[in-house]
Design a protein around this motif. Structure first.
Motif, PDB file in Angstrom:
ATOM      1  N   UNK A  40       0.863  -1.177   0.000  1.00 44.47           N
ATOM      2  CA  UNK A  40       0.000   0.000   0.000  1.00 44.47           C
ATOM      3  C   UNK A  40       0.900   1.228   0.000  1.00 44.47           C
ATOM      4  N   UNK A  41       0.616   2.168  -0.888  1.00 48.07           N
ATOM      5  CA  UNK A  41       1.354   3.425  -0.927  1.00 48.07           C
ATOM      6  C   UNK A  41       0.441   4.515  -0.361  1.00 48.07           C
ATOM      7  N   UNK A  42       0.933   5.204   0.661  1.00 47.46           N
ATOM      8  CA  UNK A  42       0.218   6.312   1.280  1.00 47.46           C
ATOM      9  C   UNK A  42       0.951   7.576   0.852  1.00 47.46           C
ATOM     10  N   UNK A  52       3.797   0.596   2.519  1.00 44.26           N
ATOM     11  CA  UNK A  52       3.577  -0.384   3.573  1.00 44.26           C
ATOM     12  C   UNK A  52       3.587  -1.752   2.911  1.00 44.26           C
ATOM     13  N   UNK A  53       4.591  -2.557   3.234  1.00 44.94           N
ATOM     14  CA  UNK A  53       4.768  -3.877   2.631  1.00 44.94           C
ATOM     15  C   UNK A  53       4.531  -4.960   3.667  1.00 44.94           C
ATOM     16  N   UNK A  54       4.031  -6.075   3.204  1.00 40.63           N
ATOM     17  CA  UNK A  54       3.789  -7.228   4.065  1.00 40.63           C
ATOM     18  C   UNK A  54       4.996  -8.139   4.036  1.00 40.63           C
ATOM     19  N   UNK A  59       4.441  -9.442  10.123  1.00 42.86           N
ATOM     20  CA  UNK A  59       5.266  -8.246  10.028  1.00 42.86           C
ATOM     21  C   UNK A  59       4.825  -7.316   8.897  1.00 42.86           C
ATOM     22  N   UNK A  60       4.962  -6.037   9.159  1.00 41.13           N
ATOM     23  CA  UNK A  60       4.766  -4.992   8.160  1.00 41.13           C
ATOM     24  C   UNK A  60       6.026  -4.148   8.118  1.00 41.13           C
ATOM     25  N   UNK A  98       8.654  11.404   9.476  1.00 40.29           N
ATOM     26  CA  UNK A  98       7.456  11.860  10.178  1.00 40.29           C
ATOM     27  C   UNK A  98       6.224  11.064   9.738  1.00 40.29           C
ATOM     28  N   UNK A  99       6.091  10.830   8.443  1.00 47.27           N
ATOM     29  CA  UNK A  99       4.964  10.061   7.935  1.00 47.27           C
ATOM     30  C   UNK A  99       5.059   8.600   8.378  1.00 47.27           C
ATOM     31  N   UNK A 100       6.256   8.023   8.325  1.00 44.18           N
ATOM     32  CA  UNK A 100       6.462   6.655   8.813  1.00 44.18           C
ATOM     33  C   UNK A 100       6.044   6.536  10.280  1.00 44.18           C
ATOM     34  N   UNK A 101       6.480   7.487  11.107  1.00 47.55           N
ATOM     35  CA  UNK A 101       6.158   7.465  12.540  1.00 47.55           C
ATOM     36  C   UNK A 101       4.656   7.566  12.771  1.00 47.55           C
ATOM     37  N   UNK A 102       4.019   8.485  12.074  1.00 43.10           N
ATOM     38  CA  UNK A 102       2.582   8.691  12.245  1.00 43.10           C
ATOM     39  C   UNK A 102       1.791   7.420  11.895  1.00 43.10           C
TER      40      UNK A 102
END
Length: 112
Positions: A40-42, A52-54, A59-60, A98-102
């Motif tokens: 998924x690309x945000x 976001x990869x599986x 695990x993600x 910042x986006x990864x953390x959120x």
């Protein structure tokens, strides 16, 4: 890059719907990969996105990336012309982080 281990890993479609519900006005979302969706690309902006990869059973992985291949190519061309790589600019790294953390905080609180 962040790696999350969850007790119950959500399905790709379930995670996409949960993200859309929580952050509907802030970001855009799409599946990525050939064939069945691989990740998924945000997207926050044309320059800032996370994938976001599986990985495995529970695990993600959340990794900062450019929103599109075209944008990434243009940015790399511009920065390479001046001796830097686009992915190593401080502002890009900070925005990705910042986006990864959120998203990591949201996913952990929703699915752990």
């Amino acid at each position: 890059m962040k790696q999350l281990s969850l007790l119950r890993r959500p399905g790709k479609h379930e995670l996409m719907e949960k993200l859309r519900t929580e952050f509907c006005q802030d970001y855009s979302y799409r599946f990525s990969g050939f064939g069945s969706p691989k990740s998924i690309v945000v997207q926050k902006s044309p320059f800032i996105a996370v994938e976001i990869s599986y990985r495995g059973e529970k695990n993600l992985m959340i990794k900062g990336t450019s929103a599109s291949m075209l944008v990434a190519s243009v940015i790399r061309s511009i920065y390479n012309r001046f001796g830097n790589a686009a992915h190593s600019t401080p502002s890009t790294k900070k925005s990705w982080k910042m986006l990864e953390d959120e998203l990591a905080i949201f996913i952990i609180s929703s699915f752990s």
